[in-house]
Design an enzyme around this catalytic site. Sequence first.
Site, PDB file in Angstrom:
ATOM      1  N   ASP A   1      32.355 -14.519  38.984  1.00 26.55           N
ATOM      2  CA  ASP A   1      33.024 -15.731  39.445  1.00 26.55           C
ATOM      3  C   ASP A   1      34.442 -15.489  39.936  1.00 26.55           C
ATOM      4  O   ASP A   1      34.910 -16.173  40.845  1.00 26.55           O
ATOM      5  CB  ASP A   1      33.063 -16.771  38.321  1.00 26.55           C
ATOM      6  CG  ASP A   1      31.699 -17.392  38.059  1.00 26.55           C
ATOM      7  OD1 ASP A   1      30.706 -16.931  38.660  1.00 26.55           O
ATOM      8  OD2 ASP A   1      31.630 -18.329  37.241  1.00 26.55           O
TER       9      ASP A   1
ATOM     10  N   LYS B   1      20.768 -24.681  28.888  1.00 25.81           N
ATOM     11  CA  LYS B   1      19.307 -24.675  28.994  1.00 25.81           C
ATOM     12  C   LYS B   1      18.660 -24.993  27.647  1.00 25.81           C
ATOM     13  O   LYS B   1      17.568 -25.580  27.602  1.00 25.81           O
ATOM     14  CB  LYS B   1      18.815 -23.331  29.529  1.00 25.81           C
ATOM     15  CG  LYS B   1      19.411 -22.944  30.869  1.00 25.81           C
ATOM     16  CD  LYS B   1      19.394 -24.078  31.876  1.00 25.81           C
ATOM     17  CE  LYS B   1      20.303 -23.835  33.059  1.00 25.81           C
ATOM     18  NZ  LYS B   1      21.727 -23.963  32.795  1.00 25.81           N
TER      19      LYS B   1
ATOM     20  N   TYR C   1      25.871 -29.458  40.446  1.00 26.98           N
ATOM     21  CA  TYR C   1      24.774 -29.027  39.586  1.00 26.98           C
ATOM     22  C   TYR C   1      25.095 -29.175  38.102  1.00 26.98           C
ATOM     23  O   TYR C   1      24.229 -29.552  37.307  1.00 26.98           O
ATOM     24  CB  TYR C   1      24.350 -27.594  39.925  1.00 26.98           C
ATOM     25  CG  TYR C   1      25.279 -26.502  39.448  1.00 26.98           C
ATOM     26  CD1 TYR C   1      25.048 -25.863  38.235  1.00 26.98           C
ATOM     27  CD2 TYR C   1      26.375 -26.106  40.206  1.00 26.98           C
ATOM     28  CE1 TYR C   1      25.892 -24.860  37.789  1.00 26.98           C
ATOM     29  CE2 TYR C   1      27.218 -25.106  39.764  1.00 26.98           C
ATOM     30  CZ  TYR C   1      26.979 -24.484  38.560  1.00 26.98           C
ATOM     31  OH  TYR C   1      27.830 -23.501  38.115  1.00 26.98           O
TER      32      TYR C   1
ATOM     33  N   HIS D   1      -5.506 -19.122  39.368  1.00 29.12           N
ATOM     34  CA  HIS D   1      -5.819 -20.553  39.348  1.00 29.12           C
ATOM     35  C   HIS D   1      -6.160 -20.974  37.920  1.00 29.12           C
ATOM     36  O   HIS D   1      -6.857 -20.236  37.222  1.00 29.12           O
ATOM     37  CB  HIS D   1      -7.015 -20.850  40.260  1.00 29.12           C
ATOM     38  CG  HIS D   1      -7.430 -22.291  40.238  1.00 29.12           C
ATOM     39  ND1 HIS D   1      -6.740 -23.269  40.918  1.00 29.12           N
ATOM     40  CD2 HIS D   1      -8.470 -22.912  39.608  1.00 29.12           C
ATOM     41  CE1 HIS D   1      -7.332 -24.433  40.721  1.00 29.12           C
ATOM     42  NE2 HIS D   1      -8.387 -24.246  39.922  1.00 29.12           N
TER      43      HIS D   1
END
Length: 475
Positions: A319, A56, A189, A451
């Site tokens: 994993d 990243k 990915y 917003h």
Amino acid sequence: MVVGDIATGTEVLVIGGGPGGYVAAIRAAQEGLDATLVERDAYGGACLNRGCIPSKALITGSGLAHEAGNAEFMGVHADPAVDMGKMVEWKDGVVDRLTGGVEKLCKANGVNLIEGTASFVDEHTARVAHGGEGQGSESIEFEHAVVATGSRPIQIPGFDFAEDHVWSSAEALDAETVPDRLGVVGGGYIGMELATTYAKLGADVTVVEMLDNILQPYEDDVKRIVRTRAEELGVEFNFGEGASEWSEAADGGYLLHTETEEGAESTYGVDKVLVAVGRQPVTDGLDPENAGIETDDRGFIETDDRTRTAVDHIHAVGDVAGDPMLAHAASKEGIVAAEVIAGEPAAMDQQAIPAAVFTDPEIGTVGLTEAEAEAEGFDPVVGEMPFNASGRALTTGHAEGFVRLVADDETGFVLGGQIVGPEASELVAEVALAIEMGATLEDVAATVHTHPTLAEAVMEAAENARGQAIHTLNR
């Protein structure tokens, strides 16, 4: 001189200091248990050291350089120069800060830290071999154990990671120069994230994938947006081809050879080859069979919803225990393992676990797709909000993609969400929360969203599913 074997004991032995292991150790200590964590490499595991975090960092750095050099439409004119060595140095600093933080957190919570490689002697004993000449080993007797040894990149025949020009994801994240030509084997990915990163850094990227498209688990319209963007960045795709071998080229580079199932062969000129065809569990040297732990035909340790293996007092998380093979799932499993050991009624009973792909644009998904909902017997209703109708998305210059919500038509309960677009990895958290808490479309739609924000698109997708959207046409 070799130090002899030393015998110690602990209530909870955690093997592996990645996002599953260190979390399990800390939570066990928080539960008042004597917890010992054994790590042979670096705290934080593959995620912090060779995966999630460093990738990243490079994605951010490459994206910043590319944005700066391609913002003429905003009136910004620049020709940024990328110092790859400096970028990697910055990335390493981020990694060091986080891995050091993990070690400090473990110590602050009272976790006993041991550096070395652990292997099972029997179902209540492990031996830890310490690295370095003369360091010896020690035996640890435990009441409970948590295996969190993680995974490593799969190496395919003919492509040895020991070769300088053959990269796993780890080497791709440490490169201090950008290759002129990068061949990527695998369109999953990891392959797509790094293909996009290196394309933005100026490499000519060629992706070869045995299947007929990228990012196989995702829906076609999601994949199409990511693939189109990658092609705009100059990434070349070759589907239905598997890497067979490499050879040296006359220009000083290399040739990547591929072959289809029908036997048709192709070659591509490259300077580096990134092999990103998946990951496999790390159990070598662990000797799980000595403890009675069972693995499946791919080497993953089988567990139940309380993270227990075939041996009730030995757990496996992350994993090494198989899908979903996500760092955040590993951490949750680590918490569950520690709490089960402490006698609490914990289990992996989440309604859904989100996933994200940090391509350009990003993908964030959670729960069921429309097709999956139908397969499970629901009568789904679907709502979408395109980002090209979002004021905030337009002001970022990134308006590709959409937010899609899937809900049960009868009850309105949110069942899933698929997001492809800017900050999808962040936006999917709201959908995950909605699913976990049993929220309805009305709940999401009735929640006032700030917003202008990208998050408004989630609200509008909920309204769209109800036939009441304001800022996009109703279905």
